[in-house]
Enzyme design. Structure first.
Site, PDB file in Angstrom:
ATOM      1  N   SER A 152       1.156  -1.506  -0.248  1.00  0.00           N
ATOM      2  CA  SER A 152       0.088  -0.111   0.419  1.00  0.00           C
ATOM      3  C   SER A 152       0.795   0.959  -0.268  1.00  0.00           C
ATOM      4  CB  SER A 152      -0.674   0.346   1.557  1.00  0.00           C
ATOM      5  OG  SER A 152      -1.743   1.340   1.036  1.00  0.00           O
ATOM      6  N   TYR A 165      -0.551  -0.102   9.405  1.00  0.00           N
ATOM      7  CA  TYR A 165      -0.926  -0.659   8.894  1.00  0.00           C
ATOM      8  C   TYR A 165      -0.126   0.196   7.486  1.00  0.00           C
ATOM      9  CZ  TYR A 165      -3.282  -0.701   4.149  1.00  0.00           C
ATOM     10  OH  TYR A 165      -3.899  -1.418   3.026  1.00  0.00           O
ATOM     11  N   LYS A 169       2.714  -2.941   5.422  1.00  0.00           N
ATOM     12  CA  LYS A 169       2.761  -3.110   4.135  1.00  0.00           C
ATOM     13  C   LYS A 169       4.315  -2.439   3.742  1.00  0.00           C
ATOM     14  CE  LYS A 169      -1.419  -3.803   3.714  1.00  0.00           C
ATOM     15  NZ  LYS A 169      -1.904  -4.890   2.697  1.00  0.00           N
TER      16      LYS A 169
HETATM   17  P1  NAI Z   1     -11.968  -5.712   1.755  1.00  0.00           P
HETATM   18  O1  NAI Z   1     -12.011  -5.351   3.815  1.00  0.00           O
HETATM   19  O2  NAI Z   1     -12.650  -5.134   0.972  1.00  0.00           O
HETATM   20  O3  NAI Z   1     -10.897  -6.338   1.469  1.00  0.00           O
HETATM   21  C1  NAI Z   1     -10.208  -7.350   2.518  1.00  0.00           C
HETATM   22  C2  NAI Z   1     -10.555  -8.629   2.714  1.00  0.00           C
HETATM   23  O4  NAI Z   1      -9.645  -9.467   3.061  1.00  0.00           O
HETATM   24  C3  NAI Z   1     -12.063  -9.391   3.570  1.00  0.00           C
HETATM   25  O5  NAI Z   1     -13.040  -9.695   2.799  1.00  0.00           O
HETATM   26  C4  NAI Z   1     -12.147  -9.726   4.876  1.00  0.00           C
HETATM   27  O6  NAI Z   1     -13.012 -10.629   5.611  1.00  0.00           O
HETATM   28  C5  NAI Z   1     -10.480 -10.549   4.407  1.00  0.00           C
HETATM   29  N1  NAI Z   1     -10.156 -10.824   5.863  1.00  0.00           N
HETATM   30  C6  NAI Z   1      -9.415  -9.873   6.742  1.00  0.00           C
HETATM   31  N2  NAI Z   1      -9.275 -10.378   7.468  1.00  0.00           N
HETATM   32  C7  NAI Z   1      -8.702 -12.041   7.413  1.00  0.00           C
HETATM   33  C8  NAI Z   1      -7.916 -12.767   8.002  1.00  0.00           C
HETATM   34  N3  NAI Z   1      -6.753 -12.555   8.689  1.00  0.00           N
HETATM   35  N4  NAI Z   1      -8.023 -14.067   7.275  1.00  0.00           N
HETATM   36  C9  NAI Z   1      -8.648 -14.170   6.102  1.00  0.00           C
HETATM   37  N5  NAI Z   1      -9.381 -12.816   5.028  1.00  0.00           N
HETATM   38  C10 NAI Z   1      -8.597 -11.842   6.401  1.00  0.00           C
HETATM   39  O7  NAI Z   1     -10.720  -4.794   1.655  1.00  0.00           O
HETATM   40  P2  NAI Z   1      -9.724  -4.191   0.218  1.00  0.00           P
HETATM   41  O8  NAI Z   1      -9.764  -2.465  -0.329  1.00  0.00           O
HETATM   42  O9  NAI Z   1     -10.391  -4.865  -0.852  1.00  0.00           O
HETATM   43  O10 NAI Z   1      -8.422  -4.838   0.820  1.00  0.00           O
HETATM   44  C11 NAI Z   1      -7.926  -5.421   0.060  1.00  0.00           C
HETATM   45  C12 NAI Z   1      -6.342  -5.712   0.357  1.00  0.00           C
HETATM   46  O11 NAI Z   1      -5.995  -4.476  -1.001  1.00  0.00           O
HETATM   47  C13 NAI Z   1      -5.550  -5.758   1.788  1.00  0.00           C
HETATM   48  O12 NAI Z   1      -4.591  -6.307   1.810  1.00  0.00           O
HETATM   49  C14 NAI Z   1      -5.967  -3.727   1.340  1.00  0.00           C
HETATM   50  O13 NAI Z   1      -4.625  -3.508   2.769  1.00  0.00           O
HETATM   51  C15 NAI Z   1      -5.185  -3.742   0.414  1.00  0.00           C
HETATM   52  N6  NAI Z   1      -5.218  -2.536  -0.272  1.00  0.00           N
HETATM   53  C16 NAI Z   1      -6.294  -1.718  -0.145  1.00  0.00           C
HETATM   54  C17 NAI Z   1      -6.505  -0.138  -0.905  1.00  0.00           C
HETATM   55  C18 NAI Z   1      -7.724   0.564  -1.467  1.00  0.00           C
HETATM   56  O14 NAI Z   1      -7.651   1.068  -2.088  1.00  0.00           O
HETATM   57  N7  NAI Z   1      -8.902  -0.359  -1.471  1.00  0.00           N
HETATM   58  C19 NAI Z   1      -5.351   0.221  -1.092  1.00  0.00           C
HETATM   59  C20 NAI Z   1      -4.680   0.100  -0.872  1.00  0.00           C
HETATM   60  C21 NAI Z   1      -4.062  -1.464  -0.093  1.00  0.00           C
END
Ligand code: NAI
Length: 286
Positions: A152, A165, A169
């Site tokens: 990130s 975080y 990252k």
């Molecule tokens: P999101 O919250 O929709 O997706 C994250 C998913 O990970 C969720 O479905 C959640 O249930 C699952 N999760 C959480 N803890 C878990 C665990 N211990 N074991 C298994 N599954 C688990 O959010 P998003 O935005 O789709 O995030 C996806 C990745 O992208 C993350 O790593 C986030 O940090 C990264 N990210 C997202 C950005 C954005 O603009 N949306 C920016 C930078 C990084």
């Protein structure tokens, strides 16, 4: 013919957001999936089967193959169990996308030990735990592999109120670099994506007092824009690309790099603090 016909992929946190889009896109290119998701809230609390199940149903409805897995990436046992699920069902694992993540934003002085530990556990340890289990299979199998981590800009560049975080990252960046070097000779590539997308994790960030997003803003920030880079990195098209970090946001794709600039060097003796001050523009310039 799909780019990933016959390949087996595990995507963590694939029950929603970016991971879901990545899983759907990999399946569309012919990969069979393990859709992992703990099914909790954005802050990592709670758990449930529905999120992963819905994505599995969608992949199967589209004519693909998928099974669900509900383990947490944050434990070694969880990482091992989800790789085992791939091996039990499909006999191998070719592609791992470490995507699962949570947020517990606080400024440093307000952050509890638990908020620090949980975020580090899911992102950084989670990336380690699943990668280790995957590589324990990929390396002796001898047919290469693909690991795609999720970093990130909050860690690569920094962001207010996210020291837990951001540290995780940025740690994933270092982990990606080291693993790419360790695994190059085995044909296992290790890259990272630093995404930008409107998901449940980001849709409400910095929105106080602002007008609702327009339809075109929503479309521009859709998490589906991240998936083509994941498919590319997972495919043979990227077989020689490793150790890289791809920034992906909307229709923009770029590379993040750590650079060491030319700096300044003395010919003899040692630096004094005052000399460093005198040459500071050279030392910290590009
Ligand atoms: P999101 O919250 O929709 O997706 C994250 C998913 O990970 C969720 O479905 C959640 O249930 C699952 N999760 C959480 N803890 C878990 C665990 N211990 N074991 C298994 N599954 C688990 O959010 P998003 O935005 O789709 O995030 C996806 C990745 O992208 C993350 O790593 C986030 O940090 C990264 N990210 C997202 C950005 C954005 O603009 N949306 C920016 C930078 C990084």
């Amino acid at each position: 013919m799909g780019l990933l016909d016959g390949k087996i992929a595990l995507v963590t946190g694939a029950g929603g957001g970016i991971g879901k889009e990545e899983a759907l896109a990999l399946a569309k290119e012919g990969a069979s999936l393990v859709v992992n998701d703990l099914g909790g809230a954005v802050d990592g609390s709670g758990a449930g089967k529905k999120m992963a199940d819905v994505v599995v149903e969608e992949i199967i409805a589209n004519g693909g193959n998928a099974i669900a897995n509900y383990e947490s990436v944050a434990t070694m046992a969880g990482g091992q169990a989800m790789v085992k699920a791939a091996l039990d069902k499909y006999g191998k694992l070719d592609i791992l996308i470490n995507n699962a993540g949570i947020l517990r934003d606080k400024t440093l002085v307000n952050m509890t030990e638990a908020e620090w530990d949980e975020v580090i556990a899911v992102h950084l340890k989670g990336t380690f735990s699943v990668s280790q289990a995957a590589v324990m299979h990929m390396k002796p199998r001898g047919e290469g592999g693909r690991i795609i981590n999720t970093s990130s800009s909050s860690g690569l560049l920094g962001n207010f109120g996210q020291s837990n975080y951001g540290a995780a990252k940025a740690g994933i960046f270092g982990f990606t670099r080291v693993l790419s070097i360790e695994l190059k000779k085995y044909g296992i590539t290790v890259n990272a994506i630093s995404p930008g997308a409107l998901t449940r994790m980001t849709e409400n960030l910095n929105r106080k007092g602002k007008a609702p997003r327009t339809e075109s803003e929503e479309a521009a920030g859709h998490p589906k824009h991240i998936a083509p880079v994941a498919v590319f990195l997972a495919s043979d098209l990227a077989k020689d690309i490793t150790g890289k970090v791809f920034g992906v946001s909307g229709l923009k794709v770029n590379e993040y790099k750590m650079i060491r600039n030319k700096g300044a060097e003395k010919q003899s003796g040692h630096w004094t603090a005052r000399e460093i001050a005198d040459q500071i523009s050279e030392i910290i310039s590009q």
